[in-house]
Design an enzyme around this catalytic site. Sequence first.
Site, short mmCIF file in Angstrom:
data_model
loop_
_atom_site.label_atom_id
_atom_site.label_comp_id
_atom_site.label_asym_id
_atom_site.label_seq_id
_atom_site.Cartn_x
_atom_site.Cartn_y
_atom_site.Cartn_z
N THR A 82 -21.28 52.12 -91.55
CA THR A 82 -20.92 51.08 -90.57
C THR A 82 -21.89 51.19 -89.41
OG1 THR A 82 -18.61 50.95 -91.15
CG2 THR A 82 -19.13 50.53 -88.84
N ARG A 133 -8.29 43.61 -96.98
CA ARG A 133 -8.15 44.74 -96.05
C ARG A 133 -9.08 44.54 -94.85
NH1 ARG A 133 -11.75 48.77 -93.70
NH2 ARG A 133 -10.55 50.66 -93.34
N VAL A 134 -8.55 44.76 -93.67
CA VAL A 134 -9.37 44.70 -92.46
C VAL A 134 -9.28 46.05 -91.77
CG1 VAL A 134 -9.64 43.60 -90.20
CG2 VAL A 134 -9.02 42.21 -92.20
N GLY A 135 -10.42 46.57 -91.39
CA GLY A 135 -10.45 47.87 -90.71
C GLY A 135 -10.48 47.72 -89.20
N ASP A 136 -10.95 48.77 -88.55
CA ASP A 136 -10.96 48.80 -87.09
C ASP A 136 -12.14 48.03 -86.47
OD1 ASP A 136 -12.54 50.88 -88.37
OD2 ASP A 136 -13.05 51.51 -86.33
N THR A 164 -16.83 54.49 -85.69
CA THR A 164 -17.04 54.48 -87.14
C THR A 164 -16.20 55.57 -87.75
OG1 THR A 164 -18.57 55.00 -88.92
CG2 THR A 164 -19.18 55.83 -86.75
N1 ASP Z 1 -14.52 52.01 -89.75
C1 ASP Z 1 -14.95 51.27 -90.90
C2 ASP Z 1 -13.77 50.66 -91.58
O1 ASP Z 1 -12.74 51.30 -91.70
C3 ASP Z 1 -15.69 52.12 -91.88
C4 ASP Z 1 -16.82 52.93 -91.31
O2 ASP Z 1 -16.84 53.24 -90.12
O3 ASP Z 1 -17.75 53.29 -92.07
O4 ASP Z 1 -13.87 49.55 -92.05
#
Ligand code: ASP
Length: 305
Positions: free
Chosen positions: A172, A200-203, A222
């Site tokens: 990321t 799915r949605v992340g942070d 990340t």
């Molecule tokens: N934080 C990102 C997510 O969960 C993944 C990452 O940081 O590589 O989508």
Amino acid sequence: MIHGGAGVIERAQLSVEQEQGIRADLDAALDAGHAVLSRAGSALDAVEAAVRVLEDSPRFNAGKGAVFDAEGRHELDASLMEGHSGRAGAVAGVTTIRNPVSLARAVMEHSPHVLLIGAGAEAFADSRGEIVRVPNTWFDTEHRRGEWQQAQAREREDAAAGENLKGKYFGTVGAVALDAQGRIAAATSTGGMTNKRWGRVGDSPLIGAGTWADARIGVSGTGWGEFFIRCAVAHDIAARVAYRGDSLQVAADAVIMDTVPALGGDGGAIALDADGNIAMPFNTAGMYRGWIRPDGSRGTAIFRD
Ligand code: ASP
């Protein structure tokens, strides 16, 4: 400051050529951001410029080179925030946007909203001439396909393998910048986590979780996104400075080294403040990162030393 993701990056797995390529791309992103700042451009322009370089690099999990989801496709998330105005923009689950960070900026500047998702975000992109759309396969790389196939094989052998995602994310990207007028901005862009369920949605696209900027602090995170959401990581770092009077380093360390691991998550963050202090904590084996300080000194790093 920029990052290209935290995770279990094994020194032994990284060839000299790979490391050189990663560092060259980190340097190119730093140069792109710094060029904006050197000509008295805005922190917002700088973070967008830096993140676009990393999105276009196949080496990072954002834009080209994004990870594959469980359906063998790519769903991209991005956000950015401008500190002095408190404005923010984000997109989630987009599948055809070459540079999601720029669409996030368009949402901020040209819509009354903060976060647009999926088909709605893409329809909005069509109303903006500057936003380039590409086929979803444009994001494919053989390297990410291989990682995805391995993740699928692991899950076939052991259904629980899909549940513990500790350290199983890479690449990321994010940037934070402080400009000559003292303005701060932060941006984050990602393909999410390999083999994630579609939808799915992340942070990363969530303001306060993966990205935060205010008048004093900018943060891009990340890591295992579910935990970054639950810990409101980026905002918590800023809040500790604002409410407790912690230094940037103390605040960033507390959230990344204590709060997130206490819940069972992992990852890292880059953060800067209006005085030009920087912090880059991570609790994983490595985090791709780079910085240029106000005095012009610069560097890139992957591991702890
Ligand atoms: N934080 C990102 C997510 O969960 C993944 C990452 O940081 O590589 O989508």
